[in-house]
Design an enzyme around this catalytic site. Sequence first.
Site, mmCIF file in Angstrom:
data_model
loop_
_atom_site.group_PDB
_atom_site.id
_atom_site.type_symbol
_atom_site.label_atom_id
_atom_site.label_comp_id
_atom_site.label_asym_id
_atom_site.label_seq_id
_atom_site.Cartn_x
_atom_site.Cartn_y
_atom_site.Cartn_z
ATOM 1 N N ASP A 114 -11.361 58.719 -119.534
ATOM 2 C CA ASP A 114 -10.768 58.238 -118.575
ATOM 3 C C ASP A 114 -10.620 57.207 -117.640
ATOM 4 O O ASP A 114 -10.364 55.682 -118.259
ATOM 5 C CB ASP A 114 -11.991 58.669 -117.061
ATOM 6 C CG ASP A 114 -12.284 60.043 -117.273
ATOM 7 O OD1 ASP A 114 -11.336 60.939 -117.810
ATOM 8 O OD2 ASP A 114 -13.195 60.722 -117.625
ATOM 9 N N LYS A 158 -5.732 59.279 -114.709
ATOM 10 C CA LYS A 158 -4.787 59.715 -113.819
ATOM 11 C C LYS A 158 -4.368 57.930 -114.327
ATOM 12 O O LYS A 158 -4.942 56.820 -113.814
ATOM 13 C CB LYS A 158 -5.487 59.217 -112.145
ATOM 14 C CG LYS A 158 -4.088 60.388 -111.346
ATOM 15 C CD LYS A 158 -4.364 60.185 -110.404
ATOM 16 C CE LYS A 158 -5.995 61.045 -109.906
ATOM 17 N NZ LYS A 158 -6.626 61.456 -108.931
ATOM 18 N N MET A 175 -17.787 60.109 -103.820
ATOM 19 C CA MET A 175 -16.774 60.479 -103.796
ATOM 20 C C MET A 175 -16.315 60.678 -102.006
ATOM 21 O O MET A 175 -15.498 61.927 -102.152
ATOM 22 C CB MET A 175 -16.583 61.563 -104.707
ATOM 23 C CG MET A 175 -16.412 61.645 -105.789
ATOM 24 S SD MET A 175 -15.518 63.544 -107.076
ATOM 25 C CE MET A 175 -18.081 63.762 -107.095
#
Length: 494
Positions: free
Chosen positions: A35, A57, A171
């Site tokens: 990741d 990402k 988060m």
Amino acid sequence: MAGKVTLVGSGPGDPGLLTIKGREALEAADVVVFDRLISPCVLALIPERAERINVGKQANHHPVPQEQINQILLEKALEGKQVVRLKGGDPFLFGRGGEELELLAAHDVAFEEVPGVTSAIAAPAYGGIPVTHRDFTSSLHIITGHARAGKPLEIDFEALVRTRGTLVFLMGVQSLADICNGLLAAGMAPDTPAAIVERGTLPDQRRLNATVETLPRAAEENGVVSPAVSIIGPVCSLAERFDWFDVLPLKGRRIVVTRPRERAGTLAARLRNLGADVFEYPCIRTVPLVPCPEMEAAVARLTDYEYLAFTSPAGVGCLWDMLERHGSDARALGGVKLAAIGTGTDRELRKHGLRADYIPAVYDAAHLGAGLAEICTGRVLILRAELGSPALTEALDRGKISYDDIHCYTTVYESEYAASLKALIQSGKLDLVTFTSASTVKGFAASVGACDFSRITGVCIGEQTAAEAKHHGIPVIVAKRADIDALVDAILHV
Ligand code: SAH
């Protein structure tokens, strides 16, 4: 061999928090699927032969969809590969590790999970906040603050407030106001201590302390962004007293380590443990000269020599590679005496069960030569780099000592990081660059090219290194002794 997938937790950011088992899995991997936000130091452990697949990402790119990641893991494992799936923190804590295993289980692919240090505990810890403490709380609750698009948070705030435990939200930067309002509406006292730790365990970690009522505003005013964990509960009041990370002596310092990769580890780790933001940009590589008939011939008649002298660990490495290629070992050296330029080279000898008979008091080529001239009456064999310092042979010449100066490796001055290194220097945010030899200075200057070095300081291991740095217009400080301890000491006193 049958393929296997190992889910590995890489920890929250500080590369030192990768587990030993995690490192072993990485070192044995054929394929690593990772990741974003994985430390470059952890990625550096991936063997060169292994395939690297970045599914994180990236700027302007979307992450690889979960189904596709699952598919990649399955395909690679079915090809018989040892696959490591590297994830931030702990794979099973809001890491979708479970989802990735489902497809593998359905296809009877072998898998393992190596838990990681989770940011839910480590980020508070590096902010001086123990998530439990007998005087304050008897439970810890880890909650996701992520809401599905356009949906309200699915959190039972009443239940959380009733626990009176420490609440850690992951988060949750976007939804911090909703979280805190939810807790207040459920009856939490507005003056309950709270904190947010951004980029926890990383050198640029920030911690803000507030109350459950004031935390959203404090976070917004200070521009806190993801990744961050929010902690709510009385344990947050301990943060100032228990802060140990922000007070480390090199906190806030940005330091470049230019050593070749295989030797950078110890210096970089020591500086990191002192709080520095360390950039490992190896600027030189040593390439053994293979085959090296001169070295082979000289080693075959070692009895001609009184001393065998090394000016770097790389020279020792080249000799051993050669011995190994010939199915030989340390006994090939017989009774020849050994000289090493410094303790690093001696340490390399010790790895092979040998120790230097002579190390000069000052670890440089001139002192090695002068010292040998005093103690040696026979011939000296020098195994070192092409273009080694003339100071060594000049000192031997002065002492009328005969020698053979054999080149067993070349030094390549280059860095694959040249562009980012230059950008870092030009940003003005770089404080220090460490130089452990004149050749690392040459490599650094050659990689960066024309550049204004006046705003950085080169921390040099000795005078020859410093002279090379000055030659390139780099302001210098010099370590009191030519070893890593003294170099670290010099940095602490800048
Ligand atoms: N499996 C991970 C969590 C993944 S969810 C773990 O165990 O740590 C991603 C969230 O983790 C981020 O939104 C943030 O809340 C938290 N996080 C990850 N790394 C962090 C860090 N270095 N500092 C603070 N929070 C972090």
